[in-house]
Design an enzyme around this catalytic site. Structure first.
Site, PDB file in Angstrom:
ATOM      1  N   ASP A  64      33.452  38.790  37.511  1.00  0.00           N
ATOM      2  CA  ASP A  64      33.452  37.913  38.697  1.00  0.00           C
ATOM      3  C   ASP A  64      32.089  37.261  38.856  1.00  0.00           C
ATOM      4  O   ASP A  64      31.210  37.383  37.992  1.00  0.00           O
ATOM      5  CB  ASP A  64      33.867  38.694  39.958  1.00  0.00           C
ATOM      6  CG  ASP A  64      32.904  39.819  40.318  1.00  0.00           C
ATOM      7  OD1 ASP A  64      31.754  39.819  39.815  1.00  0.00           O
ATOM      8  OD2 ASP A  64      33.281  40.698  41.094  1.00  0.00           O
ATOM      9  N   TYR A  69      47.634  38.762  46.211  1.00  0.00           N
ATOM     10  CA  TYR A  69      46.297  38.188  46.221  1.00  0.00           C
ATOM     11  C   TYR A  69      46.335  36.684  45.968  1.00  0.00           C
ATOM     12  O   TYR A  69      47.180  36.193  45.212  1.00  0.00           O
ATOM     13  CB  TYR A  69      45.428  38.831  45.129  1.00  0.00           C
ATOM     14  CG  TYR A  69      45.211  40.309  45.287  1.00  0.00           C
ATOM     15  CD1 TYR A  69      44.100  40.810  45.962  1.00  0.00           C
ATOM     16  CD2 TYR A  69      46.116  41.226  44.756  1.00  0.00           C
ATOM     17  CE1 TYR A  69      43.895  42.169  46.112  1.00  0.00           C
ATOM     18  CE2 TYR A  69      45.925  42.594  44.893  1.00  0.00           C
ATOM     19  CZ  TYR A  69      44.816  43.060  45.573  1.00  0.00           C
ATOM     20  OH  TYR A  69      44.622  44.404  45.716  1.00  0.00           O
ATOM     21  N   ASP A 116      36.786  44.582  46.152  1.00  0.00           N
ATOM     22  CA  ASP A 116      35.462  44.296  45.621  1.00  0.00           C
ATOM     23  C   ASP A 116      34.603  43.636  46.694  1.00  0.00           C
ATOM     24  O   ASP A 116      35.132  42.985  47.603  1.00  0.00           O
ATOM     25  CB  ASP A 116      35.556  43.347  44.424  1.00  0.00           C
ATOM     26  CG  ASP A 116      36.257  43.977  43.231  1.00  0.00           C
ATOM     27  OD1 ASP A 116      36.266  45.220  43.135  1.00  0.00           O
ATOM     28  OD2 ASP A 116      36.792  43.221  42.397  1.00  0.00           O
ATOM     29  N   ARG A 159      40.412  41.356  38.518  1.00  0.00           N
ATOM     30  CA  ARG A 159      39.357  40.944  37.577  1.00  0.00           C
ATOM     31  C   ARG A 159      39.799  41.153  36.134  1.00  0.00           C
ATOM     32  O   ARG A 159      39.589  40.301  35.264  1.00  0.00           O
ATOM     33  CB  ARG A 159      38.066  41.713  37.852  1.00  0.00           C
ATOM     34  CG  ARG A 159      37.251  41.142  39.003  1.00  0.00           C
ATOM     35  CD  ARG A 159      35.992  41.939  39.220  1.00  0.00           C
ATOM     36  NE  ARG A 159      36.259  43.277  39.709  1.00  0.00           N
ATOM     37  CZ  ARG A 159      35.590  44.362  39.337  1.00  0.00           C
ATOM     38  NH1 ARG A 159      34.645  44.285  38.436  1.00  0.00           N
ATOM     39  NH2 ARG A 159      35.885  45.537  39.853  1.00  0.00           N
TER      40      ARG A 159
END
Length: 311
Positions: A88, A74, A46, A179
């Site tokens: 987000d 992550y 992203d 997300r």
């Protein structure tokens, strides 16, 4: 700018994707800097996200699926109690809720996500629906009936929770949307959540300590540099590339000689004289250990080429 010295670039650039631009925009910058004709990346990040964006050059692109299918890790920070349109920071706030939870409760909720889970991809994503990216529908206010997809969460480690901000790391399979994971965690906590920080710190065998920053590559775009020095700089750029074989260093090795090398490069199956374990192997030349590609050994002791590197 078409430099002959760069036309044969082959390898992998582990780029630290900057925050605020898309993966494709990052790729176009790199393509211009390297003057590369054949280049691609694996695993979109992203615009909010930073971290490992593997960019493959030349013949290396044919091995992209091995990185695409690899485990990713992550580092995540989520804000609890606030839900946004995109999941987000980039989205508009949909709702604010009060948060009533504890470290113990959060840790328990996170553990419940480990294993095979189902996710609904976010509307603001690059997944295509009838050839059109979902984010284009989302920008028009169109909500589509998306199907759930199975993904695997291998590890989910709670780091800390302070003032409604939850920090954790997650190791997951391809196709996992962090997300969506954060939104699901927020729903399970009955307060909602969205991502405020996202960094990819591991892809397959690669980790964040190996990253190259985009700013380190920009010097080659200086138009005032003379052609002799530019030729020198283009050679320096190639030093940033890792060999394709670095993807497969943990694979068992098979050495080939003479006619078997030619047969492997022609995608011809090769009967092996001694028995090896079945499965994927890294194939190299027996004399100088040059990487030839990836093969699979069958139960009958036959080496079948799966992906051959011909530069």
């Amino acid at each position: 700018m078409d430099y002959q010295s760069n036309k044969n670039n082959s390898g992998i650039l582990l780029l630290d994707k900057p925050k605020g631009i898309s993966s494709n925009c990052t790729l176009q910058h790199v393509k211009k800097i390297f003057c590369a004709k054949k280049v691609g990346y694996t695993g979109s990040l992203d615009p909010l996200a930073t971290g490992i964006l593997p960019i493959l050059f030349g013949p290396a692109t044919k091995f992209s699926k091995y990185l695409t299918n690899s485990i990713k890790k992550y580092h995540v920070i989520a804000q609890l109690g606030v839900m946004t349109t995109t999941g987000d920071l980039s989205g508009s706030i949909l709702q604010n809720r009060s948060v009533h939870t504890t470290d113990l409760h959060i840790s328990s909720i996170l553990k419940s996500f480990v294993g095979t889970i189902e996710q609904i991809p976010p509307m603001f994503s690059a997944i295509k629906y009838y050839g059109v990216p979902l984010y284009k529908y989302a920008r028009l206010g169109i909500v589509l009936p998306l199907k759930k997809r199975e993904v695997i969460i291998y590890k989910l480690n709670f780091i800390k929770y302070i003032n409604n901000f939850l920090e954790f790391t997650v190791s997951c399979s391809k196709g996992t949307y962090v997300r969506s994971l954060v939104q699901d965690i927020g729903r399970r906590l009955k307060c909602g959540a969205h991502v405020v920080f996202l960094r990819r710190i591991k892809v397959g065998p690669y980790h964040s300590s190996q990253l190259v920053e985009l700013s380190n590559l920009y010097f080659v775009e200086n138009k005032n540099i003379n052609q002799i020095y530019r030729f020198y700089l283009s050679g320096m750029l190639r030093t940033f590339l890792l060999p394709v074989s670095s993807m497969f260093l943990k694979y068992p090795v098979i050495k080939l000689f003479h006619e078997d090398i030619k047969n492997f490069q022609k995608n011809t199956s090769i009967p092996l004289l001694k028995m090896y374990k079945t499965g994927l192997v890294r194939v190299i030349t027996g004399i100088n250990s040059i990487f030839l590609g990836i093969g699979i050994i069958t139960k009958l002791g036959i080496l079948i080429p799966k992906c051959v590197l011909i530069s």
